[in-house]
Design a protein around this motif. Structure first.
Motif, PDB file in Angstrom:
ATOM      1  N   GLU A  40       0.289  -1.472   0.424  1.00  0.00           N
ATOM      2  CA  GLU A  40      -0.053  -0.194   0.529  1.00  0.00           C
ATOM      3  C   GLU A  40       0.586   0.897  -0.259  1.00  0.00           C
ATOM      4  OE1 GLU A  40      -3.505   0.030   2.549  1.00  0.00           O
ATOM      5  OE2 GLU A  40      -3.220  -1.776   2.623  1.00  0.00           O
ATOM      6  N   ALA A  41       1.879   1.563   1.208  1.00  0.00           N
ATOM      7  CA  ALA A  41       2.927   2.069   0.993  1.00  0.00           C
ATOM      8  C   ALA A  41       3.538   2.735  -0.417  1.00  0.00           C
ATOM      9  CB  ALA A  41       3.970   2.287   2.046  1.00  0.00           C
ATOM     10  N   ARG A  42       4.002   2.131  -1.049  1.00  0.00           N
ATOM     11  CA  ARG A  42       4.253   1.724  -2.784  1.00  0.00           C
ATOM     12  C   ARG A  42       3.805   2.313  -3.719  1.00  0.00           C
ATOM     13  NH1 ARG A  42       6.248  -3.509  -1.950  1.00  0.00           N
ATOM     14  NH2 ARG A  42       8.484  -3.475  -0.902  1.00  0.00           N
ATOM     15  N   ARG A  43       2.036   1.922  -3.772  1.00  0.00           N
ATOM     16  CA  ARG A  43       1.272   2.794  -4.623  1.00  0.00           C
ATOM     17  C   ARG A  43       0.642   4.244  -4.067  1.00  0.00           C
ATOM     18  NH1 ARG A  43      -2.870  -2.815  -3.494  1.00  0.00           N
ATOM     19  NH2 ARG A  43      -1.504  -3.531  -5.128  1.00  0.00           N
ATOM     20  N   LEU A  44       1.440   4.306  -2.744  1.00  0.00           N
ATOM     21  CA  LEU A  44       0.896   5.492  -2.623  1.00  0.00           C
ATOM     22  C   LEU A  44       2.245   6.576  -2.492  1.00  0.00           C
ATOM     23  CD1 LEU A  44      -1.259   5.323   0.956  1.00  0.00           C
ATOM     24  CD2 LEU A  44      -1.948   6.061  -1.399  1.00  0.00           C
ATOM     25  N   GLY A  45       3.356   6.046  -3.413  1.00  0.00           N
ATOM     26  CA  GLY A  45       4.697   7.049  -3.164  1.00  0.00           C
ATOM     27  C   GLY A  45       4.981   6.835  -2.287  1.00  0.00           C
ATOM     28  N   LEU A  46       4.820   6.248  -1.074  1.00  0.00           N
ATOM     29  CA  LEU A  46       5.789   6.741   0.204  1.00  0.00           C
ATOM     30  C   LEU A  46       6.860   5.549   0.123  1.00  0.00           C
ATOM     31  CD1 LEU A  46       3.014   6.076   2.390  1.00  0.00           C
ATOM     32  CD2 LEU A  46       4.221   8.601   2.313  1.00  0.00           C
ATOM     33  N   PHE A  47       7.749   5.995   0.784  1.00  0.00           N
ATOM     34  CA  PHE A  47       8.845   4.820   0.853  1.00  0.00           C
ATOM     35  C   PHE A  47       8.845   4.042   2.040  1.00  0.00           C
ATOM     36  CE2 PHE A  47      12.808   3.746   4.130  1.00  0.00           C
ATOM     37  CZ  PHE A  47      13.387   3.294   3.364  1.00  0.00           C
ATOM     38  N   THR A  48       9.163   2.784   1.645  1.00  0.00           N
ATOM     39  CA  THR A  48       8.763   1.593   2.950  1.00  0.00           C
ATOM     40  C   THR A  48      10.116   0.532   2.312  1.00  0.00           C
ATOM     41  OG1 THR A  48       7.400   0.078   3.796  1.00  0.00           O
ATOM     42  CG2 THR A  48       7.728   0.205   0.855  1.00  0.00           C
ATOM     43  N   ALA A  49      10.538   0.124   3.774  1.00  0.00           N
ATOM     44  CA  ALA A  49      11.876  -1.290   3.279  1.00  0.00           C
ATOM     45  C   ALA A  49      11.738  -1.857   4.735  1.00  0.00           C
ATOM     46  CB  ALA A  49      12.847  -0.635   3.848  1.00  0.00           C
ATOM     47  N   LEU A  50      11.365  -3.270   4.822  1.00  0.00           N
ATOM     48  CA  LEU A  50      11.493  -3.712   5.597  1.00  0.00           C
ATOM     49  C   LEU A  50      12.485  -4.230   6.375  1.00  0.00           C
ATOM     50  CD1 LEU A  50      10.411  -7.039   6.583  1.00  0.00           C
ATOM     51  CD2 LEU A  50      11.832  -8.474   4.969  1.00  0.00           C
ATOM     52  N   VAL A  51      12.698  -4.124   7.851  1.00  0.00           N
ATOM     53  CA  VAL A  51      13.671  -4.219   8.331  1.00  0.00           C
ATOM     54  C   VAL A  51      13.912  -5.927   9.029  1.00  0.00           C
ATOM     55  CG1 VAL A  51      14.648  -3.945  10.656  1.00  0.00           C
ATOM     56  CG2 VAL A  51      12.789  -1.637   9.517  1.00  0.00           C
ATOM     57  N   ALA A  52      12.929  -6.390   9.433  1.00  0.00           N
ATOM     58  CA  ALA A  52      12.914  -7.918   9.991  1.00  0.00           C
ATOM     59  C   ALA A  52      12.059  -8.677   9.927  1.00  0.00           C
ATOM     60  CB  ALA A  52      14.377  -8.122  11.092  1.00  0.00           C
ATOM     61  N   ASP A  53      11.806  -9.976   9.181  1.00  0.00           N
ATOM     62  CA  ASP A  53      10.651 -10.528   9.871  1.00  0.00           C
ATOM     63  C   ASP A  53      10.716 -12.415  10.605  1.00  0.00           C
ATOM     64  OD1 ASP A  53       7.873 -11.513   9.071  1.00  0.00           O
ATOM     65  OD2 ASP A  53       8.800 -13.219   7.166  1.00  0.00           O
ATOM     66  N   ASP A  54      10.322 -12.003  11.687  1.00  0.00           N
ATOM     67  CA  ASP A  54      10.167 -13.215  12.206  1.00  0.00           C
ATOM     68  C   ASP A  54      11.522 -12.973  13.702  1.00  0.00           C
ATOM     69  OD1 ASP A  54       9.318 -16.424  12.784  1.00  0.00           O
ATOM     70  OD2 ASP A  54      11.362 -16.603  12.200  1.00  0.00           O
ATOM     71  N   GLN A  55      12.558 -12.986  13.083  1.00  0.00           N
ATOM     72  CA  GLN A  55      13.713 -12.469  14.033  1.00  0.00           C
ATOM     73  C   GLN A  55      13.830 -11.204  13.801  1.00  0.00           C
ATOM     74  OE1 GLN A  55      16.663 -15.041  14.583  1.00  0.00           O
ATOM     75  NE2 GLN A  55      15.603 -16.405  13.535  1.00  0.00           N
ATOM     76  N   VAL A  56      13.520  -9.872  15.378  1.00  0.00           N
ATOM     77  CA  VAL A  56      13.738  -8.763  15.619  1.00  0.00           C
ATOM     78  C   VAL A  56      14.482  -8.569  16.652  1.00  0.00           C
ATOM     79  CG1 VAL A  56      13.075  -6.603  15.173  1.00  0.00           C
ATOM     80  CG2 VAL A  56      11.606  -8.483  13.956  1.00  0.00           C
ATOM     81  N   LEU A  57      15.687  -8.535  16.313  1.00  0.00           N
ATOM     82  CA  LEU A  57      16.358  -7.897  17.523  1.00  0.00           C
ATOM     83  C   LEU A  57      16.497  -6.390  17.722  1.00  0.00           C
ATOM     84  CD1 LEU A  57      20.118  -9.072  15.793  1.00  0.00           C
ATOM     85  CD2 LEU A  57      18.247 -10.430  17.403  1.00  0.00           C
ATOM     86  N   LEU A  58      16.166  -6.505  19.144  1.00  0.00           N
ATOM     87  CA  LEU A  58      16.239  -4.738  19.628  1.00  0.00           C
ATOM     88  C   LEU A  58      17.031  -4.460  20.560  1.00  0.00           C
ATOM     89  CD1 LEU A  58      12.604  -5.464  21.517  1.00  0.00           C
ATOM     90  CD2 LEU A  58      12.904  -4.733  18.783  1.00  0.00           C
ATOM     91  N   SER A  59      16.809  -2.897  20.400  1.00  0.00           N
ATOM     92  CA  SER A  59      18.133  -2.470  21.198  1.00  0.00           C
ATOM     93  C   SER A  59      17.759  -1.515  21.948  1.00  0.00           C
ATOM     94  CB  SER A  59      19.231  -2.269  20.699  1.00  0.00           C
ATOM     95  OG  SER A  59      19.303  -1.750  19.289  1.00  0.00           O
ATOM     96  N   GLU A  60      18.369  -0.097  22.468  1.00  0.00           N
ATOM     97  CA  GLU A  60      18.061   1.237  22.353  1.00  0.00           C
ATOM     98  C   GLU A  60      19.063   2.099  22.318  1.00  0.00           C
ATOM     99  OE1 GLU A  60      17.870   4.797  25.112  1.00  0.00           O
ATOM    100  OE2 GLU A  60      18.884   2.929  25.485  1.00  0.00           O
TER     101      GLU A  60
END
Length: 150
Positions: A40-60
């Motif tokens: 949907e974001a691409r269709r609206l002309g917005l930047f979009t990207a995947l960061v991670a799927d299934d495993q997400v490493l968190l930091s602060e």
């Protein structure tokens, strides 16, 4: 010695400059909802990207929750029933909202305003609730949080 980054079962994406972390039980549809939002974001002309799927490493960093991807799965997202597909990706991003399962019936039909969800000890984000069967999940998220995509 620094503690290892928590690795949570979630999907993280960026729409515009807004980080969305889809979190919920296995089988909820996190990956498909995130993929649909990116489409949907691409269709609206917005930047979009995947960061991670299934495993997400968190930091602060400076009070912000940062999501990162293990290198072995960078740019890959699993679409249940379809397989694994490649997506434009970024190695890490600040997360602004946690997207959680909504409820279509019962007393939780209208979620509480200002809900905050704990993702792991020391990591919390404002929550947005979403049903899996909606036609335009990004439009619904943007209606609830107008800063998405900015």
């Amino acid at each position: 010695m620094t503690a290892p980054a928590p690795n949570i079962h979630a999907t993280a994406i960026v729409v515009g400059r807004t980080g969305l972390l889809f979190s919920g039980p296995s089988g909820w549809g996190k990956s498909m909802l995130a993929f649909t939002c990116m489409t949907e974001a691409r269709r609206l002309g917005l930047f979009t990207a995947l960061v991670a799927d299934d495993q997400v490493l968190l930091s602060e960093e400076a009070g912000s929750v940062i999501a990162a991807c293990p290198p072995s799965i960078a740019g890959l997202i699993e679409l249940r029933g379809t397989g694994i597909v490649q997506q434009d990706h970024v190695p890490q991003a600040i997360m602004h909202y946690a997207v959680l399962p909504g409820s279509a019936s019962g007393e939780n039909r209208v979620p509480a305003e200002g809900e905050i969800v704990s993702l792991a000890p020391g990591f919390s984000l404002p929550a947005l609730r979403l049903l899996t069967n909606v036609a335009s999940p990004l439009a619904i998220l943007m209606a609830k949080a107008p800063d998405i995509g900015c």
